[in-house]
Design a protein around this motif. Structure first.
Motif, PDB file in Angstrom:
ATOM      1  N   ALA A  67     -25.912 -29.976 -72.087  1.00 16.19           N
ATOM      2  CA  ALA A  67     -25.203 -31.055 -72.777  1.00 16.19           C
ATOM      3  C   ALA A  67     -25.370 -32.411 -72.099  1.00 16.19           C
ATOM      4  O   ALA A  67     -25.162 -33.448 -72.733  1.00 16.19           O
ATOM      5  N   LEU A  68     -25.747 -32.414 -70.825  1.00 21.25           N
ATOM      6  CA  LEU A  68     -25.924 -33.681 -70.114  1.00 21.25           C
ATOM      7  C   LEU A  68     -27.233 -34.371 -70.473  1.00 21.25           C
ATOM      8  O   LEU A  68     -27.382 -35.579 -70.237  1.00 21.25           O
ATOM      9  N   ASN A  69     -28.178 -33.623 -71.023  1.00 20.73           N
ATOM     10  CA  ASN A  69     -29.496 -34.190 -71.302  1.00 20.73           C
ATOM     11  C   ASN A  69     -29.391 -35.444 -72.168  1.00 20.73           C
ATOM     12  O   ASN A  69     -28.750 -35.440 -73.215  1.00 20.73           O
ATOM     13  N   GLY A  70     -30.027 -36.497 -71.690  1.00 19.67           N
ATOM     14  CA  GLY A  70     -29.983 -37.781 -72.377  1.00 19.67           C
ATOM     15  C   GLY A  70     -28.821 -38.662 -71.971  1.00 19.67           C
ATOM     16  O   GLY A  70     -28.794 -39.852 -72.325  1.00 19.67           O
ATOM     17  N   GLY A  71     -27.869 -38.107 -71.222  1.00 16.46           N
ATOM     18  CA  GLY A  71     -26.673 -38.883 -70.886  1.00 16.46           C
ATOM     19  C   GLY A  71     -26.275 -38.844 -69.433  1.00 16.46           C
ATOM     20  O   GLY A  71     -25.118 -39.090 -69.086  1.00 16.46           O
ATOM     21  N   TRP A  72     -27.243 -38.544 -68.538  1.00 16.58           N
ATOM     22  CA  TRP A  72     -26.945 -38.515 -67.100  1.00 16.58           C
ATOM     23  C   TRP A  72     -26.543 -39.912 -66.631  1.00 16.58           C
ATOM     24  O   TRP A  72     -27.259 -40.883 -66.878  1.00 16.58           O
ATOM     25  N   PHE A 122     -40.938 -31.445 -57.079  1.00 16.31           N
ATOM     26  CA  PHE A 122     -40.099 -30.537 -57.850  1.00 16.31           C
ATOM     27  C   PHE A 122     -39.251 -31.292 -58.873  1.00 16.31           C
ATOM     28  O   PHE A 122     -39.039 -30.827 -59.997  1.00 16.31           O
ATOM     29  N   GLU A 123     -38.748 -32.471 -58.502  1.00 18.01           N
ATOM     30  CA  GLU A 123     -37.858 -33.232 -59.382  1.00 18.01           C
ATOM     31  C   GLU A 123     -38.541 -34.446 -60.013  1.00 18.01           C
ATOM     32  O   GLU A 123     -37.862 -35.297 -60.598  1.00 18.01           O
ATOM     33  N   ALA A 124     -39.852 -34.508 -59.933  1.00 19.07           N
ATOM     34  CA  ALA A 124     -40.564 -35.709 -60.381  1.00 19.07           C
ATOM     35  C   ALA A 124     -40.334 -36.026 -61.855  1.00 19.07           C
ATOM     36  O   ALA A 124     -40.411 -37.186 -62.262  1.00 19.07           O
ATOM     37  N   HIS A 125     -40.047 -35.002 -62.667  1.00 15.88           N
ATOM     38  CA  HIS A 125     -39.848 -35.219 -64.107  1.00 15.88           C
ATOM     39  C   HIS A 125     -38.414 -34.910 -64.540  1.00 15.88           C
ATOM     40  O   HIS A 125     -38.156 -34.751 -65.731  1.00 15.88           O
ATOM     41  N   TYR A 126     -37.506 -34.832 -63.572  1.00 18.62           N
ATOM     42  CA  TYR A 126     -36.119 -34.471 -63.873  1.00 18.62           C
ATOM     43  C   TYR A 126     -35.486 -35.459 -64.853  1.00 18.62           C
ATOM     44  O   TYR A 126     -34.752 -35.069 -65.768  1.00 18.62           O
ATOM     45  N   THR A 127     -35.764 -36.736 -64.662  1.00 22.60           N
ATOM     46  CA  THR A 127     -35.158 -37.739 -65.541  1.00 22.60           C
ATOM     47  C   THR A 127     -35.706 -37.667 -66.967  1.00 22.60           C
ATOM     48  O   THR A 127     -35.077 -38.193 -67.883  1.00 22.60           O
ATOM     49  N   ASP A 128     -36.857 -37.011 -67.166  1.00 26.57           N
ATOM     50  CA  ASP A 128     -37.406 -36.910 -68.522  1.00 26.57           C
ATOM     51  C   ASP A 128     -36.434 -36.185 -69.451  1.00 26.57           C
ATOM     52  O   ASP A 128     -36.283 -36.550 -70.618  1.00 26.57           O
ATOM     53  N   THR A 129     -35.802 -35.136 -68.944  1.00 34.22           N
ATOM     54  CA  THR A 129     -34.834 -34.414 -69.766  1.00 34.22           C
ATOM     55  C   THR A 129     -33.432 -34.983 -69.622  1.00 34.22           C
ATOM     56  O   THR A 129     -32.679 -35.034 -70.599  1.00 34.22           O
ATOM     57  N   LEU A 130     -33.069 -35.426 -68.431  1.00 28.53           N
ATOM     58  CA  LEU A 130     -31.708 -35.900 -68.211  1.00 28.53           C
ATOM     59  C   LEU A 130     -31.453 -37.285 -68.798  1.00 28.53           C
ATOM     60  O   LEU A 130     -30.305 -37.626 -69.097  1.00 28.53           O
ATOM     61  N   VAL A 131     -32.505 -38.073 -68.966  1.00 27.07           N
ATOM     62  CA  VAL A 131     -32.340 -39.431 -69.492  1.00 27.07           C
ATOM     63  C   VAL A 131     -33.185 -39.644 -70.749  1.00 27.07           C
ATOM     64  O   VAL A 131     -32.664 -39.965 -71.821  1.00 27.07           O
ATOM     65  N   GLY A 132     -34.494 -39.471 -70.647  1.00 27.45           N
ATOM     66  CA  GLY A 132     -35.358 -39.667 -71.807  1.00 27.45           C
ATOM     67  C   GLY A 132     -36.813 -39.552 -71.425  1.00 27.45           C
ATOM     68  O   GLY A 132     -37.204 -39.829 -70.285  1.00 27.45           O
ATOM     69  N   MET A 133     -37.631 -39.152 -72.400  1.00 19.69           N
ATOM     70  CA  MET A 133     -39.054 -38.958 -72.154  1.00 19.69           C
ATOM     71  C   MET A 133     -39.774 -40.293 -72.019  1.00 19.69           C
ATOM     72  O   MET A 133     -39.445 -41.267 -72.709  1.00 19.69           O
ATOM     73  N   LEU A 189     -27.750 -46.841 -67.622  1.00 20.92           N
ATOM     74  CA  LEU A 189     -27.182 -45.680 -66.935  1.00 20.92           C
ATOM     75  C   LEU A 189     -27.230 -45.804 -65.417  1.00 20.92           C
ATOM     76  O   LEU A 189     -26.602 -44.995 -64.720  1.00 20.92           O
ATOM     77  N   SER A 190     -27.952 -46.759 -64.881  1.00 24.06           N
ATOM     78  CA  SER A 190     -28.136 -46.892 -63.433  1.00 24.06           C
ATOM     79  C   SER A 190     -27.026 -47.724 -62.820  1.00 24.06           C
ATOM     80  O   SER A 190     -26.870 -48.904 -63.156  1.00 24.06           O
TER      81      SER A 190
END
Length: 616
Positions: A437-442, A513-524, A537-538
């Motif tokens: 549910a957090l995806n896109g709204g971290w 490992f986390e290089a693309h974490y923000t792709d799902t948590l914030v946006g592609m 969001l920052s």
């Protein structure tokens, strides 16, 4: 719920609050921990990893099958080559017993696999890379290189070959079927994280054709691929909406509980399968753990009910089970269970930490919920009952602080602080929908969820805004900063360790490992409006709103969140007239390991609380 006092105290449970006899900081930092217990194939010995002050070793305890389980032998050192590279907490991936129980193959700090057998010590691999998660079956060992490749080595001849075909950027946790005909592992590729869409990869005929196939549920992710004693494929996946154990395509028990944690590392081992088709499962219900036998029909019997805590690192041979467990004041301990007599209590074979932890009294945490934004939010309160509160936000954000050993929580409770451990959206342990549910709204949803939980705590009379401080590290630090910026007046101040403050910069700078974490948590990348979304969001771009006192810690060599982010944040807050203290630790990474710096962190935090809130 009524409190249960852990640690062996005979004092009556006459109050719902923890006793405020202050825990010495040296006890909190004593840091001798055990992990990854494994029964030998002949079930006569238990090997486990010991970590203490930067060093590690594999120890072994003899468990004579002809005597009472109450009298295991003393622990002795098994490894004598390069130090093993242990997992952390309920993770593993360090070693595997040889098939004949005469020794182990282990992953060492030099990045290679080593074999210890009697007087013999030899290096198994020579990759000059990072080997991890060995699994021995007969004369073969399978393992992972650089978290990216799966290899098979013949322990007799030294012949080796790569099994994966490069289709996944990450490969974890290889396992071999009992007849050595199939090797399975977990694989995934960015932008997915392992909990988003990891697959089970099966390699048939690994020493021959090496035919590959992959599978995952239509919506869900797979972890801990393995095999039952009869060769049936097993795993944990959340295709039903919850991380449940599966034997083939059948759920051991389909329930609204989690049977594993998120894949932040290798070697979880949260379940085992018996020859009769029943399972032993470490279950997580909203942060509270149980260890249960699940029969083939789905019936459940709980084990080890005498202690509130969590369980993991399960290992079983025949009717002998060994498990790692911990509780709020109970450092990780290795417990041996006789499954032939399930009503018999388990026996502690080895225990971490100083014996002084047995004298610490801490009431069980109280679970509570609040409805917010159409979602039921959850938290756990460790009560001191003095009218002041630390709201603690876990990192990740795909993680959870379960009811396990948390020396920090016990330390601050003993100084009169309630500790509120919150589970905002994105937290694991509450099913896939809640975690996703957090995806896109971290940086937005987690902030507002935490604010709602704090307001509920205030409404209960546990603390007031003037006596509440919010604390978190990494992703939790992002939430701390967001709360101070967006919910002024809700708390008196905040402390953030190596916080995420600039999401756009994080995506460009963090580790693999986390290089693309923000792709799902914030946006592609490339999505319309992404730059503006990252900016909004920052917290660094809302730093002018941070007026409550803020304490920030950061290591100069942090590979996950660069130190420069916190330096820039502090500079902006000061230029806006805010009150911020930035403490930098030379040579530290994403977390502080030097005992001198650990002591200083506690000291600075205590001074911070005393300065702004009257401290104790």
């Amino acid at each position: 719920m009524s409190p249960t006092y852990l640690g062996g105290s005979d004092r009556a449970a006459s109050s719902p609050y923890s006793l405020t006899v202050e825990i010495p900081l040296e006890l909190v930092l004593s840091g001798w921990y055990l992990t990854e217990p494994k029964l030998s194939p002949d079930r006569r010995r238990i090997a486990f990893v010991e970590r203490w002050r930067g060093a590690a070793a594999i120890l072994v305890v003899d468990v004579d099958v002809d005597v009472d389980l109450e009298r295991p032998g003393p622990a002795r050192m098994l490894s004598f080559g390069p130090d093993p590279a242990p997992g952390r907490g309920m993770g593993g991936g360090c070693f595997s017993w040889l098939a004949d129980s005469t020794g182990v193959v282990y992953a060492a700090v030099d990045g290679e696999l080593w074999c210890v057998r009697g007087l013999g010590l030899r290096r198994v691999t020579d990759h000059e890379r990072s080997a991890r998660a060995p699994w021995v079956c007969g004369r073969f060992v399978v393992y992972v290189l650089d978290e990216a490749e799966v290899w098979l080595t013949d322990l007799d001849t030294g012949d080796h070959r790569r099994l994966d075909d490069g289709r996944h950027e990450f490969c974890f946790d290889p396992a071999m079927s009992p007849d050595a005909s199939v090797v399975s592992w977990q694989g995934w590729s960015p932008p997915a994280m392992p909990w988003d869409g990891a697959e089970r990869v099966d390699c048939r005929d690994p020493s021959g054709r090496a035919d590959l196939s992959a599978w995952r549920p239509a919506v869900g992710a797979v972890q801990q691929p393995g095999f039952a004693p009869d060769g049936t494929p097993t795993c944990v996946h959340d295709g039903s909406g919850w991380l449940n154990v599966y034997l083939g395509d059948r759920a051991a028990v389909s329930e609204s509980a989690e049977h594993a944690g998120p894949t932040w590392g290798m070697g979880q081992h949260s379940f085992v399968v018996r020859r009769d088709g029943s399972c032993i499962v470490a279950r997580n219900r909203a942060g509270f753990g149980t260890l249960s036998i699940v029969d083939p029909a789905g019936g459940v019997i709980d084990l080890l009910t005498d202690v509130v805590g969590v369980h993991g690192q399960l290992s079983m041979v025949d009717d002998r089970l060994v498990v790692l467990r911990s509780g709020p004041t109970r450092p990780p301990e290795i417990v041996l269970v006789d499954l032939a007599a399930p009503g018999r209590p388990g026996r502690v074979v080895a225990a971490s930490g100083a014996t002084a932890w047995r004298d610490v009294v801490l009431a069980d945490p109280e679970a509570f919920t609040v409805e917010h934004d159409g979602v039921e939010l959850r938290a756990r309160r460790y009560a001191a009952g003095k009218g002041r509160m630390l709201c603690w936000i876990h990192g990740g954000p795909t993680d959870q602080w379960q009811v396990d050993f948390r020396p920090r929580v016990a330390y601050w409770c003993s100084r009169g602080w309630d500790v509120l451990v919150v589970d905002p959206r994105g937290t694991t342990g509450h099913g896939r929908d809640y975690q996703q549910a957090l995806n896109g709204g971290w940086g937005r949803l987690d902030v507002d969820d935490t604010a709602a939980l704090i307001r509920r705590a205030h409404a209960q009379g546990w603390a007031m805004p003037a006596t509440t401080v919010v604390i978190g590290g990494s992703s939790g630090g992002l939430t701390v900063l967001g709360l101070l910026a967006d919910h002024a007046g809700l708390v008196a101040g905040g402390a953030a360790s190596y916080p995420v403050s600039d999401l756009a910069a994080l995506a460009d700078a963090t580790h693999r490992f986390e290089a693309h974490y923000t792709d799902t948590l914030v946006g592609m990348p490339g999505a319309p409006g992404l730059e503006e979304h990252l900016h909004s969001l920052s917290p660094i771009h809302r730093s002018d709103r941070i007026v409550a006192p803020l304490l920030v810690f950061h290591g100069t060599d942090d590979p996950v969140v660069p130190m420069a982010h916190s330096v820039a944040l502090a500079d902006r807050i000061r230029r806006g007239g805010g009150d911020v203290e930035l403490v930098l630790y030379e040579g530290e990474g994403h977390g502080f390991r030097d005992p001198v710096n650990q002591r200083d962190e506690y000291s600075c935090t205590e001074q911070f609380l005393s300065r702004f809130l009257g401290g104790n």
